[in-house]
Design an enzyme around this catalytic site. Structure first.
Site, PDB file in Angstrom:
ATOM      1  N   SER A 585       0.832  -1.173  -0.051  1.00 54.80           N
ATOM      2  CA  SER A 585      -0.038  -0.042  -0.054  1.00 54.80           C
ATOM      3  C   SER A 585       1.034   1.308   0.020  1.00 54.80           C
ATOM      4  O   SER A 585       1.773   1.504  -0.929  1.00 54.80           O
ATOM      5  CB  SER A 585      -1.012  -0.197   1.295  1.00 54.80           C
ATOM      6  OG  SER A 585      -1.867   0.841   1.288  1.00 54.80           O
ATOM      7  N   ASP A 673      -9.133  -5.512  -4.704  1.00 59.94           N
ATOM      8  CA  ASP A 673      -8.789  -4.350  -3.864  1.00 59.94           C
ATOM      9  C   ASP A 673      -9.654  -3.129  -4.192  1.00 59.94           C
ATOM     10  O   ASP A 673      -9.479  -2.840  -5.431  1.00 59.94           O
ATOM     11  CB  ASP A 673      -7.338  -4.322  -4.197  1.00 59.94           C
ATOM     12  CG  ASP A 673      -6.631  -3.250  -3.258  1.00 59.94           C
ATOM     13  OD1 ASP A 673      -7.252  -2.549  -2.518  1.00 59.94           O
ATOM     14  OD2 ASP A 673      -5.422  -3.155  -2.929  1.00 59.94           O
ATOM     15  N   HIS A 705      -7.238  -5.870  -0.377  1.00 58.78           N
ATOM     16  CA  HIS A 705      -6.185  -5.061  -0.105  1.00 58.78           C
ATOM     17  C   HIS A 705      -5.123  -5.684   0.488  1.00 58.78           C
ATOM     18  O   HIS A 705      -4.109  -5.553   0.511  1.00 58.78           O
ATOM     19  CB  HIS A 705      -6.541  -3.690   0.410  1.00 58.78           C
ATOM     20  CG  HIS A 705      -5.621  -2.674   0.472  1.00 58.78           C
ATOM     21  ND1 HIS A 705      -4.808  -2.190  -0.439  1.00 58.78           N
ATOM     22  CD2 HIS A 705      -4.923  -1.862   1.535  1.00 58.78           C
ATOM     23  CE1 HIS A 705      -3.922  -1.388  -0.357  1.00 58.78           C
ATOM     24  NE2 HIS A 705      -3.996  -1.120   1.036  1.00 58.78           N
TER      25      HIS A 705
END
Length: 731
Positions: A585, A673, A705
């Site tokens: 991320s 995601d 995610h």
């Protein structure tokens, strides 16, 4: 220890399975028995755990019990009997013990003809007492089991249960009236079915990543004796209710309501969503108890029923911030601040509140609240006195590492402890009298499982050139995990960067770091400025400075670790020519920036669902507000992108550094995601392929995610190790 160069895929998989199988405690409940049994007060400690089982790729849940004996009623004298064998809990979505501990409620899901069928079960010491077929009653859709909205709360009289479920979608609703939870009482007859068929393609806005299909939550009350379920009316139509609990009178409930107009923003990991604390009686009369301009969460009622504490933060801005603890006096109907936001803590002091309160956090005197929170690189245990407003730390990081409170009942605390070199275990202690909390004496429930790795804490300061003029004088931290290898051994360094960016690495069990260190890597886990646990100033300092301040902090931590041999305990030497980087991320965002801004320094890179181009991410993320806030721009719901805003986002993104990237990149992307679209990773993949740069992409179609499915985690770890081996020429 087998050397890194000789580890084949089978051995790597075996190691990961061994470390993954260490169970993690999820909940605890204490049932006291007062009497002359075993010369003291006896407690039954009932716990539930989660454990990864990599052979079948399943995450199991099991229950286990301990018997604790408070000898001669002395708070510092606890005998702990061996635990019962664990028993697998199958199909359980939620569970909750009644206040006396005599009953246990379970929401269970079974598969009937390929469809999920939900039941509410009530168990006693003599077996099952009541079963309510929730699906057959058809009062609502699926029960919420998530940690954001979900709850299963007993009334004080133990005759009713309160929970949250997805409301029915009636014929009267449309996509722009979906915001009316109180209007979703069940429809009957052919009209309801006609609506379901006619409008099954209608879009229903939901709460984003990790909360897909959660759109219109409703509060539900099950009457255990009658076997009925009622959907409570009166919730304001502009809010979504959750985190509900009963008032002492059993005739009203408290809940958090999140504003969902004009549309919903992603709620998971975001404590900055507009919300308020409400009271609702069973007749449908609703009142907002807190202000309506903040974000609130985690309401907890005192044992005497006189006070509610809850957490409060700002709306928009950083999606995770330092929070305050507020106290609502139900008799005086006023609100006071118990624990304020900490802007800049002194080293060693309480650093603020950053996480939810456990379900049971009050001392029996209704004057103290116990909680866990981040403090620099640790998670510590604290108690706040509601009379003096003083906060006292009760954990010792030198003993167990990081601490998380599971429950406190009758002043007996149960905590979850772990370290980067020690798997999770439980410890118990009685809360001392007011003013003596720092003298608490802890008893571990088992001996723990230690690894043969060393952990060092680094305090890192930016250079004068790297200071933030608006927030000067901030430092940050890092955790260095190394193997016990022969003195002078040169080891490759994995730079591990957390996402968020407003999250952090704790000195707590981390399977990835433990596995890499055991394989012979050194692992540097960096808590750059903007991480939680270092005060609100640190968090705010990163706003508008992503891609520069955080990147420089990670690089500064790496150079500090390499140059400071004390950080390596002088046993091993970090090889500056074998440094690799990994992150997910925002951590992937930073990893890609690092290989672009320091192209000759990093030899390989592994990124999970990375942010590559903030400008193209803008229209595909469930937290569109953060795409503005992180680059220093204001946000409003009616915001439209401007050329200037898109330019700023692009300039702060790692995609601009692709021409300089030399390190081979492994991309791990999730097909479902909603926080960071997989097209972000694809954008980098194509940019690198077009330049002939070495890149490999693994696609996990069914993952979200976090890439947290058991088989996915094992696959990612194996491929990460093999990628680093290959490009560090260790094979």
């Amino acid at each position: 220890m087998e050397s890194l160069a000789r580890m084949d895929p089978g051995a790597i998989n075996t190691l990961f399975r061994e470390y993954s199988r260490h169970p993690i405690p999820m909940s605890a409940f204490l049932t006291p028995f007062h009497g002359n049994i075993l010369n003291g007060t006896t407690y039954t400690l009932s716990t539930e755990w989660t454990q990864s089982e990599t052979v079948r790729g399943a995450r199991l849940q099991y229950a286990q019990q301990w018997i604790l004996i408070q000898k001669n009623n002395k708070e510092t004298d606890i005998d702990i009997l061996p635990p019962s064998p664990g028993s697998h809990v199958h199909g359980q979505l939620l569970s909750s013990y009644s206040p006396t501990g005599d009953l246990k409620a379970v929401v269970r899901e079974t598969n009937i003809q390929g469809l999920g069928h939900q039941f509410l079960e009530v168990w006693s010491n003599y077996g099952i007492k009541k079963v309510i077929d929730l699906t057959a009653l058809n009062k609502h859709r699926r029960v919420y089991e998530d940690g954001q909205f979900g709850c299963l709360a007993w009334s004080r009289c133990e005759s009713k249960l309160l929970y949250v479920a997805e409301g029915k979608r009636s014929e009267a609703e449309s996509s722009d009236s979906v915001s009316s939870p109180s209007a979703v009482e069940s429809t009957s007859g052919t009209s309801g079915n006609h609506f379901e068929i006619q409008d099954r393609r209608l879009f229903w806005d939901d709460w984003g990543e990790g909360l897909t299909s959660k759109s219109v939550p409703v509060l539900c009350v099950a009457d255990v004796g009658k076997g009925t379920v009622t959907v409570l009316q009166g919730v304001p139509p502009h809010v979504s209710p959750g985190q509900a609990l009963w008032a002492h009178d059993g005739q009203s409930v408290f809940f958090v309501g999140w504003w969902h107009e004009p549309f919903r923003l992603g709620l998971r990991f975001c404590s900055n969503r507009r919300s308020a604390l409400f009271s609702l009686d069973l007749e449908g009369n609703c009142e907002c108890l807190s202000g309506d301009t903040h974000s609130v969460s985690a309401p907890r009622l005192s044992p005497d029923g006189c006070f509610l504490v809850y957490l409060q933060g700002q709306v928009f801005g950083p999606h995770r911030q330092c929070l305050s603890m507020q106290q609502y006096d139900l008799e005086k109907r006023n609100i006071s601040v118990l624990v304020d936001v900490v802007k800049r803590p002194k080293k060693g002091d309480f650093a603020g509140l950053y996480e939810a309160l456990p379900p049971r956090c009050w001392a029996s005197d209704s004057k103290r609240v116990v909680f866990s929170s981040a403090r620099r690189n640790w998670r510590d245990l604290f108690v706040v006195d509601t009379t003096t407003r003083s906060v006292t730390r009760m954990s010792d990081p030198e003993i167990f590492g990081s601490w998380k409170l599971l429950t406190i009942q009758n002043d007996l605390m149960v905590v979850h402890c772990s370290h980067l070199n020690e798997a999770p275990r439980l410890a118990v202690a009685f809360l001392p009298s007011a003013g003596l909390e720092a003298e608490v004496s802890w008893d571990p429930l088992d001996e723990g499982h230690l690894l043969g790795v060393a952990v060092d804490i680094l305090d890192v300061s930016p250079t004068p050139q790297e200071e933030n003029p608006e927030y000067s004088g901030l430092d940050f931290g890092a955790l260095l995990v190394t193997s016990h290898l022969p003195s002078g051994t040169k080891v490759p360094l994995v730079v591990f960067v957390h996402g968020g960016p407003h999250s952090q690495f704790f000195t707590e069990w981390n399977v990835t770091s433990a596995g890499l260190a055991t394989l012979g890597f050194a692992v540097l886990m960096v808590n750059y400025r903007g991480s939680t646990g270092f005060g609100q100033d640190s968090i705010l300092s990163l706003t508008g400075n992503i891609g520069s301040q955080d990147v420089k902090d990670v690089q500064r931590a790496v150079l500090t670790a390499i140059s400071d041999q004390n950080a390596c305990q002088k046993a091993v030497t970090l090889d500056p020519n074998k440094v690799v980087v990994m992150g997910g991320s925002h951590g992937g965002f930073l990893a890609c920036h690092l290989i672009g801004q320091y192209p000759d320094f990093y030899k390989a890179c592994v990124v999970r669902n990375p942010v590559i181009n903030a400008a193209t991410l803008l229209g595909t993320s469930d937290i569109v507000d953060w795409r503005y806030s992180c680059v220093g721009l204001p946000y409003s719901f009616n915001q439209l992108p401007t050329p200037e805003a898109l330019t700023t986002m692009l300039q702060k993104s790692p995609i601009t550094h692709v021409p300089q990237m030399k390190a081979p990149v492994l991309l791990l992307l999730a097909g479902k995601d909603r926080r960071v679209s997989p097209h972000q990773g694809l954008e980098l993949y194509r940019a690198l392929r077009s330049r002939g740069s070495p890149v490999r992409l693994l696609w996990f179609e069914e993952d979200g995610h976090s890439l947290d499915r058991v088989d996915t985690q094992a696959d990612c770890f194996l491929n990460t190790v093999l990628w680093f081996q290959q490009h560090l020429y260790l094979q």
